[in-house]
Every structure is written in structure tokens, then in C-alpha cells.
Design a protein around this motif. Structure first.
Motif, mmCIF file in Angstrom:
data_model
loop_
_atom_site.group_PDB
_atom_site.id
_atom_site.type_symbol
_atom_site.label_atom_id
_atom_site.label_comp_id
_atom_site.label_asym_id
_atom_site.label_seq_id
_atom_site.Cartn_x
_atom_site.Cartn_y
_atom_site.Cartn_z
ATOM 1 N N HIS A 40 21.186 -32.018 -40.022
ATOM 2 C CA HIS A 40 22.366 -32.816 -39.678
ATOM 3 C C HIS A 40 22.838 -32.552 -38.247
ATOM 4 C CE1 HIS A 40 23.423 -28.965 -41.518
ATOM 5 N NE2 HIS A 40 24.391 -28.940 -40.635
ATOM 6 N N SER A 41 22.464 -31.418 -37.669
ATOM 7 C CA SER A 41 22.935 -31.087 -36.312
ATOM 8 C C SER A 41 22.044 -31.672 -35.213
ATOM 9 C CB SER A 41 23.004 -29.569 -36.129
ATOM 10 O OG SER A 41 23.977 -29.027 -36.980
ATOM 11 N N PRO B 145 21.028 -34.931 -34.571
ATOM 12 C CA PRO B 145 21.670 -36.049 -33.862
ATOM 13 C C PRO B 145 22.948 -35.634 -33.124
ATOM 14 C CG PRO B 145 21.810 -36.334 -36.273
ATOM 15 C CD PRO B 145 20.895 -35.197 -36.011
ATOM 16 N N VAL B 146 23.681 -34.684 -33.677
ATOM 17 C CA VAL B 146 24.912 -34.205 -33.019
ATOM 18 C C VAL B 146 24.577 -33.638 -31.640
ATOM 19 C CG1 VAL B 146 26.820 -32.534 -33.156
ATOM 20 C CG2 VAL B 146 26.038 -33.703 -35.240
ATOM 21 N N LEU B 147 23.577 -32.754 -31.574
ATOM 22 C CA LEU B 147 23.211 -32.148 -30.288
ATOM 23 C C LEU B 147 22.603 -33.188 -29.349
ATOM 24 C CD1 LEU B 147 21.708 -28.715 -31.458
ATOM 25 C CD2 LEU B 147 23.979 -29.154 -30.539
ATOM 26 N N ASN B 148 21.802 -34.095 -29.912
ATOM 27 C CA ASN B 148 21.211 -35.134 -29.064
ATOM 28 C C ASN B 148 22.283 -36.008 -28.409
ATOM 29 O OD1 ASN B 148 18.350 -34.949 -28.845
ATOM 30 N ND2 ASN B 148 18.147 -35.523 -31.012
ATOM 31 N N ASP B 149 23.367 -36.273 -29.132
ATOM 32 C CA ASP B 149 24.467 -37.064 -28.565
ATOM 33 C C ASP B 149 25.301 -36.261 -27.583
ATOM 34 O OD1 ASP B 149 23.821 -39.232 -30.036
ATOM 35 O OD2 ASP B 149 25.468 -39.066 -31.489
ATOM 36 N N ASP B 150 25.519 -34.995 -27.923
ATOM 37 C CA ASP B 150 26.549 -34.205 -27.259
ATOM 38 C C ASP B 150 26.065 -33.582 -25.958
ATOM 39 O OD1 ASP B 150 29.164 -33.243 -27.323
ATOM 40 O OD2 ASP B 150 28.550 -31.319 -28.172
ATOM 41 N N TRP B 151 24.834 -33.160 -25.933
ATOM 42 C CA TRP B 151 24.350 -32.387 -24.783
ATOM 43 C C TRP B 151 24.012 -33.299 -23.602
ATOM 44 C CZ3 TRP B 151 20.828 -27.534 -25.762
ATOM 45 C CH2 TRP B 151 21.541 -26.599 -26.544
ATOM 46 N N LYS C 253 30.521 -26.612 -24.859
ATOM 47 C CA LYS C 253 30.626 -27.597 -25.936
ATOM 48 C C LYS C 253 30.669 -26.972 -27.323
ATOM 49 C CE LYS C 253 28.251 -31.117 -23.179
ATOM 50 N NZ LYS C 253 29.065 -32.348 -23.239
ATOM 51 N N PRO D 268 27.928 -26.793 -33.770
ATOM 52 C CA PRO D 268 28.404 -27.081 -35.136
ATOM 53 C C PRO D 268 28.566 -25.769 -35.910
ATOM 54 C CG PRO D 268 26.593 -28.561 -34.545
ATOM 55 C CD PRO D 268 26.688 -27.534 -33.450
ATOM 56 N N GLU E 79 20.385 -22.989 -39.709
ATOM 57 C CA GLU E 79 21.545 -22.654 -40.538
ATOM 58 C C GLU E 79 21.158 -21.574 -41.542
ATOM 59 O OE1 GLU E 79 22.772 -26.224 -42.522
ATOM 60 O OE2 GLU E 79 20.802 -26.581 -43.391
#
Lengths: 259, 259
Positions: free
Chosen positions: A246-247, A249-255, B159, B162, B239
Motif C-alpha cells: 500500500h505504500s 503508490p504513496v511514495l511514488n506520488d510523494d517523493w 516528508k 507511512p 512493514e
């Protein structure tokens, strides 16, 4: 029909009461081979022996059972079983580990030698189960767990397990009330808060014992801690892919340093 | 603005070249404290010291940096840092571990002491990163990794990460071609196939060295093995919830011993 071949290991060492209990149950279910540490290996997590040598000696402690004791970790034992003792031979139908003297619920699965043996089994593509009794007493009583160890192992032998899954099975301590049944659970969100007991040796040099308190943050009723507290057997399916999927896509968007 | 506090550990031990490289980079980013093993701890996985005592001594190897060497595992080091060295003090803003001498891609994450230090950080709620260089050479060269170690740590400091996530960062070995960039990856599906090199000691008693070959089953281009092979830095978010969540409904449907 050919009897199943069952590989037994543990982390408390080959002389512990827990592995003797487990071997006695497994003898009723199939052909048993034991490869277990020659000394206690609690808290070894998924350690393996890479910078040192390993010993493996035949052991005659179990009547009528082929058994080996190993100087290494529980993970080493399963690797040696697979790639040395059983090399070019029939492979086990199930790997069972335990019965551990003490709990491996929640975060303790990470530190657990019992579960590392089971997870090694899963890595090898063999259905695998780690059994632990949530009781730290010195006069530990496994009798109430035996029918469940048997039932769960039979179920796994009959139905298999999803690929790459090892079961983390924990039993409540023996209480006045009988165990209520078996629950499939998730690992609860809890942790150990360590405390270091500071002491001084006879030469005045400082040393520490690690102690700590288990703190449960999890209010759910679908987790292993809840099951044990409520007198159920807890079964957590575990995997060895640690990716927090789940992380991604989060890192791909955020970084902003990706390209 | 207050400089970030950075806790550094590793598994190759406090004298290794990798941790010295890491400390030198971290000095540019914040205040550094080191708690690292006093000897190599490779392959220790998530082992902790439960049946034995721990030593912790101040170490003066890093000029101008508060540092401690510990007799225990990487996980012990992070626990001692949190609950003894920094008890009742300011807690780290990031835990960094490494730079490991050797790969921790794919299944090796399970056996990795480097990553166990990072995962301990994540358990404590601190953003955490394990750095490893996929090079087993004795004259290992970390120079091409330095700008990426700095960039990734800065990104995490700015940043965050998660909750409960630790990054497993692997660098390709130094090649003629420069590193192409950074990829967020999943853990690839691969394993070690062990071989046990059987030898005899001067007394004629058998012993073994564990050796083995890494076998990659994964044809994807979104995993850490692909990234390293293609000269990218691989970043896998990891995780510590080992639950195979997808298997819970499968077992609930499939098993006939539940109630």
C-alpha cells in the motif's frame, strides 16, 4: 497410502518439553524426522549462521525417530534438513515447529525462532506451522493443546496452505475453562516497551538484562491477542513478503527524487 | 531551526567501512548518535538477546560523535538506544542502518541485521532506513552511493514515512555506467538454494559451512532485483505486520475445524 513425512524443529532446543510433546503428537500422524537446535535459541528471529561453522550430530533422544541436533539457529536447522539431511530424498509434507515455551503472538513473531523455522518451510514451498503456548511457567503444561495441535496439523496435511504462507498458532495458557475453539486472526498491533536492568559484574563493569512490558494498542476482536485473552487458539497466516504494498503508490506520488 | 537527531546503527559492526561512510554523510544532515554492534552480526535477522547479558560501552572511534558499541544484535542496539541511552531524552528523527557490505534485496531482508535495526526504528514509530550495497568485495567502494544516501535521508526527514514503514534501500555495485536513478520497488520473489560445504576438523569431526546460490523466480520489472540489475537504486517500503491478510478469508472458508 503413504504416511506423510513431518519435519519437526523448534527454538527451545532438542531437550525441551515442548518439542517432545510435539514429536509424540506427530508420531500419530506420519513419519517424523527431527532437526532441532542443540541448545536454546529463543529470540533468534530469522538469524542464520553465515560467519561461522555449523555442527550437526545424530541424536537418539526420541525412541524410534531419526533426529539430529544442530549447533545453529532454527532457520539453519530447516535449511540443513532440506539441503543436507534430506538432500535428493523425499521432502517433508509439512514442517512443524515448537511447541514453544512462551507466546509468539503479535510483534513477537518477528523475534521468534519458532516461527523462523516455520517460515523457512514456507520459503521452501512446504506447508508449515509454528506452535506456541502462551505460558512462561517453568512447570508448563501442554496437555490442553494436544488435540488442537493434531487437528490443525491434520487440516494442513489435508487441505494444504496458500503458497508462501506459514501459520503462527498460539495457545492460551491452561485455565479452569476449556479452550473455546480456533480463530483465524491477524497479528495484533502491540509492542514491547523495553527496560534495561542495569547491573555491575564482580569487576565493577556494567552489564544489562533486557526486560520489558508488552503493550497492546489493538482494540480489535479479530487479532491474536484478543483470541488468547478470550481462551481461543489463535491462527495467524504469515508471509515472508515484507513489502508494504500500500505504500508503493504513496511514495511514488510523494517523493520528488524519483525519475 | 533545530537540526534533526539521527540514530545510526548497522550489522557489520562499529569498525566497518560502511558505518563510517554513513556517519560521515549523516554529519552533514544533523546531530548524530551511534549505537552499533561491537562485532559483525551479519545474518542475525531480527534476533534479540533474551537469555544472556548485554554490554554497552562508549566508543571514541568517530571524531566529535557520541557513539556506543554493544555486545548484542542490531535490534538490541536500537532498543538500547531508545530505552537506555536516550531514555527520557529527545528521540531520533530518523534511524539509519548500514551501509551494509552486501545485498539485502529480496528474501535476504528476512536474514538482514541491517534491516532489523531499521524495522526496530519503525516499531518505535521513527522513520527508518536500511542501506545496503550489493557488493561483496573486500575492497568495497561506497563512493557512488553517497549522494543517494543523502538524498533519500533528506527526503525521509522532510516528508516522513507511512506509519510502521521502514525502507529497504539497496545500491547496485559500482559499475562503469552511473546509477540511473531511484525506483520504489516490491520485494522480488527469489530464494537462496543452500549448499552445505562438509568438512572435517583436525579431530575428524564433521562440520559445515553454509553456502548457496541465489535463484530469482521473478520476471517483473517492479522489484528490487530488477532495479539492481538495471543500475537503479531500489527502495522497498517494508512493514512488520507479517499477516497474510488475503489468506484470512481463504482459511475461514476452507477449514472445517473452526467454530
Amino acid at each position: 497410502m503413504q504416511k506423510p513425512l513431518i519435519l519437526v524443529s523448534n527454538d527451545d532446543g532438542i531437550t525441551s518439553k515442548g518439542i517432545h510433546t510435539l514429536v509424540n503428537i506427530m508420531k500419530e500422524l506420519g513419519d517424523v524426522i527431527v532437526v532441532a537446535p542443540d541448545s536454546p535459541q529463543s529470540g533468534m528471529g530469522h538469524a542464520i549462521t553465515v560467519g561461522d561453522t555449523l555442527r550437526l550430530e545424530e541424536n537418539f533422544i526420541f525412541e524410534g525417530i531419526k533426529a539430529y541436533e544442530c549447533s545453529g539457529t532454527p532457520a539453519d536447522c530447516v535449511k540443513l534438513a532440506r539441503h543436507y539431511v534430506l538432500r535428493d530424498k523425499r521432502q517433508p509434507d509439512v514442517v512443524v515447529s515448537g511447541i514453544n515455551h512462551g507466546s509468539n503472538t503479535s510483534i513477537s513473531v518477528l523475534y521468534s525462532g519458532t516461527m523462523s523455522a516455520a517460515i523457512e518451510g514456507a520459503i521452501e514451498g512446504t506447508p508449515a506451522i509454528g506452535f506456541s503456548l502462551c505460558d512462561y511457567g517453568t512447570s508448563i503444561d501442554f496437555s490442553h493443546t494436544e488435540q488442537y495441535v493434531k487437528k490443525i496439523t491434520q487440516q494442513v496435511l489435508t487441505k494444504g496452505l496458500p503458497k508462501g504462507v506459514a501459520l503462527n498458532v498460539n495457545f492460551p495458557p491452561k485455565r479452569n475453562e476449556a479452550i473455546k475453539g480456533i480463530r483465524i486472526c491477524r497479528q495484533s498491533n502491540a509492542k514491547w516497551v523495553e527496560d534495561f536492568d542495569e547491573r555491575f559484574d564482580p569487576n565493577g563493569r556494567r552489564y544489562f538484562w533486557m526486560t520489558g512490558n508488552f503493550v497492546n494498542f489493538d482494540k480489535g476482536e479479530d487479532n491474536d491477542e484478543w483470541a488468547i485473552a478470550n481462551n481461543y487458539v489463535s491462527v495467524v497466516p504469515c508471509e515472508f513478503d515484507l513489502t508494504a504494498h500500500h505504500s508503493i503508490p504513496v511514495l511514488n506520488d510523494d517523493w520528488d527524487i524519483l525519475n
